[in-house]
Design a protein around this motif. Structure first.
Motif, mmCIF file in Angstrom:
data_model
loop_
_atom_site.group_PDB
_atom_site.id
_atom_site.type_symbol
_atom_site.label_atom_id
_atom_site.label_comp_id
_atom_site.label_asym_id
_atom_site.label_seq_id
_atom_site.Cartn_x
_atom_site.Cartn_y
_atom_site.Cartn_z
ATOM 1 N N PRO A 41 20.880 -26.422 80.725
ATOM 2 C CA PRO A 41 19.581 -26.741 80.117
ATOM 3 C C PRO A 41 19.743 -27.636 78.886
ATOM 4 O O PRO A 41 20.682 -27.485 78.107
ATOM 5 C CB PRO A 41 19.021 -25.372 79.718
ATOM 6 N N THR A 42 18.822 -28.563 78.712
ATOM 7 C CA THR A 42 18.858 -29.441 77.557
ATOM 8 C C THR A 42 18.478 -28.679 76.288
ATOM 9 O O THR A 42 17.600 -27.821 76.318
ATOM 10 C CB THR A 42 17.891 -30.628 77.743
ATOM 11 N N PRO A 43 19.094 -28.996 75.172
ATOM 12 C CA PRO A 43 18.654 -28.405 73.906
ATOM 13 C C PRO A 43 17.419 -29.095 73.335
ATOM 14 O O PRO A 43 16.843 -28.623 72.355
ATOM 15 C CB PRO A 43 19.867 -28.617 72.989
ATOM 16 N N ASP A 44 17.008 -30.206 73.948
ATOM 17 C CA ASP A 44 15.892 -31.004 73.432
ATOM 18 C C ASP A 44 14.934 -31.361 74.579
ATOM 19 O O ASP A 44 14.941 -32.493 75.068
ATOM 20 C CB ASP A 44 16.429 -32.275 72.770
ATOM 21 N N PRO A 45 14.088 -30.413 75.013
ATOM 22 C CA PRO A 45 13.187 -30.698 76.135
ATOM 23 C C PRO A 45 12.249 -31.877 75.872
ATOM 24 O O PRO A 45 12.005 -32.680 76.775
ATOM 25 C CB PRO A 45 12.394 -29.390 76.300
ATOM 26 N N GLY A 47 12.708 -34.586 73.851
ATOM 27 C CA GLY A 47 13.435 -35.851 73.936
ATOM 28 C C GLY A 47 13.884 -36.168 75.350
ATOM 29 O O GLY A 47 13.901 -37.333 75.758
ATOM 30 N N THR A 48 14.228 -35.136 76.111
ATOM 31 C CA THR A 48 14.652 -35.349 77.488
ATOM 32 C C THR A 48 13.503 -35.853 78.348
ATOM 33 O O THR A 48 13.686 -36.761 79.176
ATOM 34 C CB THR A 48 15.234 -34.046 78.073
ATOM 35 N N LEU A 49 12.308 -35.290 78.162
ATOM 36 C CA LEU A 49 11.165 -35.767 78.935
ATOM 37 C C LEU A 49 10.840 -37.210 78.570
ATOM 38 O O LEU A 49 10.536 -38.025 79.454
ATOM 39 C CB LEU A 49 9.943 -34.875 78.701
ATOM 40 N N ILE A 50 10.906 -37.554 77.293
ATOM 41 C CA ILE A 50 10.686 -38.944 76.884
ATOM 42 C C ILE A 50 11.697 -39.860 77.563
ATOM 43 O O ILE A 50 11.344 -40.914 78.114
ATOM 44 C CB ILE A 50 10.773 -39.086 75.356
ATOM 45 N N ARG A 51 12.947 -39.453 77.555
ATOM 46 C CA ARG A 51 13.982 -40.292 78.184
ATOM 47 C C ARG A 51 13.742 -40.402 79.689
ATOM 48 O O ARG A 51 13.917 -41.483 80.272
ATOM 49 C CB ARG A 51 15.371 -39.716 77.906
ATOM 50 N N ASN A 52 13.336 -39.308 80.324
ATOM 51 C CA ASN A 52 13.053 -39.348 81.759
ATOM 52 C C ASN A 52 11.940 -40.335 82.071
ATOM 53 O O ASN A 52 12.025 -41.126 83.019
ATOM 54 C CB ASN A 52 12.658 -37.959 82.261
ATOM 55 N N VAL A 53 10.875 -40.280 81.284
ATOM 56 C CA VAL A 53 9.723 -41.155 81.523
ATOM 57 C C VAL A 53 10.098 -42.612 81.294
ATOM 58 O O VAL A 53 9.756 -43.488 82.102
ATOM 59 C CB VAL A 53 8.551 -40.743 80.617
ATOM 60 N N THR A 54 10.811 -42.899 80.217
ATOM 61 C CA THR A 54 11.147 -44.296 79.927
ATOM 62 C C THR A 54 12.090 -44.880 80.972
ATOM 63 O O THR A 54 12.104 -46.094 81.193
ATOM 64 C CB THR A 54 11.785 -44.439 78.531
ATOM 65 N N GLY A 55 12.865 -44.009 81.654
ATOM 66 C CA GLY A 55 13.818 -44.515 82.625
ATOM 67 C C GLY A 55 13.339 -44.536 84.060
ATOM 68 O O GLY A 55 14.060 -44.989 84.952
ATOM 69 N N ILE A 106 2.629 -37.683 75.373
ATOM 70 C CA ILE A 106 3.587 -36.568 75.263
ATOM 71 C C ILE A 106 3.770 -36.188 73.796
ATOM 72 O O ILE A 106 3.784 -35.004 73.432
ATOM 73 C CB ILE A 106 4.928 -36.948 75.904
ATOM 74 N N ALA A 107 3.902 -37.205 72.944
ATOM 75 C CA ALA A 107 4.071 -36.941 71.516
ATOM 76 C C ALA A 107 2.847 -36.241 70.929
ATOM 77 O O ALA A 107 2.981 -35.302 70.133
ATOM 78 C CB ALA A 107 4.331 -38.259 70.771
ATOM 79 N N GLN A 108 1.666 -36.674 71.329
ATOM 80 C CA GLN A 108 0.441 -36.043 70.832
ATOM 81 C C GLN A 108 0.353 -34.595 71.300
ATOM 82 O O GLN A 108 -0.036 -33.701 70.531
ATOM 83 C CB GLN A 108 -0.773 -36.833 71.322
ATOM 84 N N ALA A 109 0.737 -34.346 72.549
ATOM 85 C CA ALA A 109 0.709 -32.980 73.076
ATOM 86 C C ALA A 109 1.684 -32.083 72.326
ATOM 87 O O ALA A 109 1.396 -30.910 72.043
ATOM 88 C CB ALA A 109 1.040 -32.992 74.565
ATOM 89 N N ALA A 110 2.848 -32.627 71.981
ATOM 90 C CA ALA A 110 3.828 -31.857 71.219
ATOM 91 C C ALA A 110 3.319 -31.600 69.807
ATOM 92 O O ALA A 110 3.480 -30.494 69.265
ATOM 93 C CB ALA A 110 5.160 -32.604 71.171
ATOM 94 N N PHE A 149 16.624 -31.045 86.126
ATOM 95 C CA PHE A 149 17.679 -31.673 85.335
ATOM 96 C C PHE A 149 17.596 -31.385 83.842
ATOM 97 O O PHE A 149 18.604 -31.510 83.148
ATOM 98 C CB PHE A 149 17.691 -33.182 85.587
ATOM 99 N N ALA A 150 16.410 -31.015 83.331
ATOM 100 C CA ALA A 150 16.293 -30.676 81.919
ATOM 101 C C ALA A 150 16.398 -29.173 81.692
ATOM 102 O O ALA A 150 17.091 -28.724 80.786
ATOM 103 C CB ALA A 150 14.974 -31.200 81.344
ATOM 104 N N LEU A 151 15.708 -28.393 82.533
ATOM 105 C CA LEU A 151 15.724 -26.946 82.365
ATOM 106 C C LEU A 151 16.749 -26.249 83.262
ATOM 107 O O LEU A 151 16.939 -25.041 83.163
ATOM 108 C CB LEU A 151 14.326 -26.371 82.624
ATOM 109 N N ALA A 152 17.387 -27.021 84.149
ATOM 110 C CA ALA A 152 18.442 -26.483 85.043
ATOM 111 C C ALA A 152 17.934 -25.317 85.876
ATOM 112 O O ALA A 152 18.652 -24.337 86.096
ATOM 113 C CB ALA A 152 19.681 -26.082 84.238
ATOM 114 N N ARG A 153 16.696 -25.429 86.374
ATOM 115 C CA ARG A 153 16.162 -24.372 87.227
ATOM 116 C C ARG A 153 16.845 -24.431 88.595
ATOM 117 O O ARG A 153 17.001 -25.517 89.178
ATOM 118 C CB ARG A 153 14.651 -24.524 87.367
#
Length: 209
Positions: A41-45, A47-55, A106-110, A149-153
């Motif tokens: 699991p990522t320690p930074d959910p 930041g990981t979602l931001i990176r996923n979206v941008t890529g 995403i940033a506004q939701a956070a 890939f972020a939460l390793a479910r």
């Protein structure tokens, strides 16, 4: 109602591959592909979602380049820095306008707590999906990739992924998908990764594993 414990991320693939190998066809895939790295699991959910979206829809190299420019521009990729940066500046890092809208949403939701990223790891899979789907640009496929890939479910198989659907049909052309996926539970994430890897072996390509 008593809360059902979440399945723990895998720390080893031994039990999962033994279970998946009860399917002789998938056993052959596992033997051909070999070991895959264990997801953690990522320690930074956030930041990981931001990176996923941008890529998304980019090559690995292009995605890494854009994320590097985004980090260089912001200093730190956070809700505060994303919201404090103009859309034009974000667009200048290589993001499309659609992705600018998504990362700022995403940033506004956070920031507002509409999505509590610090506690997403405590939610079951469908709750995580429900939390993320209202965000513009986030569909079920993106949410399922985040779970994997972020939460390793350990038990996610995205039927919204064309490569997974095609791979499933190629491996089991005469068996309904629901039946095959039922056999692969509760290790469908690892099964999906082997299907991706086998697709790459058969057809070439760079699906994530």
């Amino acid at each position: 109602m008593e809360r059902v414990p979440l399945p723990a991320p895998l720390t080893s693939h031994a039990q999962a591959t033994a279970h998946l190998s009860l399917d002789p066809i998938l056993a052959g895939v596992i033997a051909r592909v070999g070991d895959l790295p264990v997801l953690t699991p990522t320690p930074d959910p956030f930041g990981t979602l931001i990176r996923n979206v941008t890529g998304q829809q980019l090559s690995v190299k292009a995605a890494a380049s854009i994320h590097a420019r985004l980090t260089g521009t912001l200093g730190e990729v956070s809700a505060d820095t994303l919201l404090a940066t103009s859309g034009d500046t974000l667009r200048g890092t290589g993001l499309s306008w659609a992705k600018v809208r998504t990362v700022q949403a995403i940033a506004q939701a956070a920031k507002t707590g509409a999505v509590n990223f610090a506690h997403l790891s405590e939610q079951d899979d469908e709750t995580v999906i429900r939390e993320l789907l209202p965000l513009p640009g986030i569909g079920r496929w993106t949410a399922e990739m985040f779970l994997m890939f972020a939460l390793a479910r350990p038990d996610v198989f995205s039927l919204g992924d064309l490569a997974l659907r095609q791979g499933l049909a190629r491996l089991h052309p005469d068996t309904p998908s629901a039946e095959v996926l039922s056999r692969w539970a509760p290790y469908r994430t690892l099964a999906a990764r082997y299907v991706w890897a086998d697709n790459a072996r058969v057809k070439g390509g760079g699906e994530p594993v």
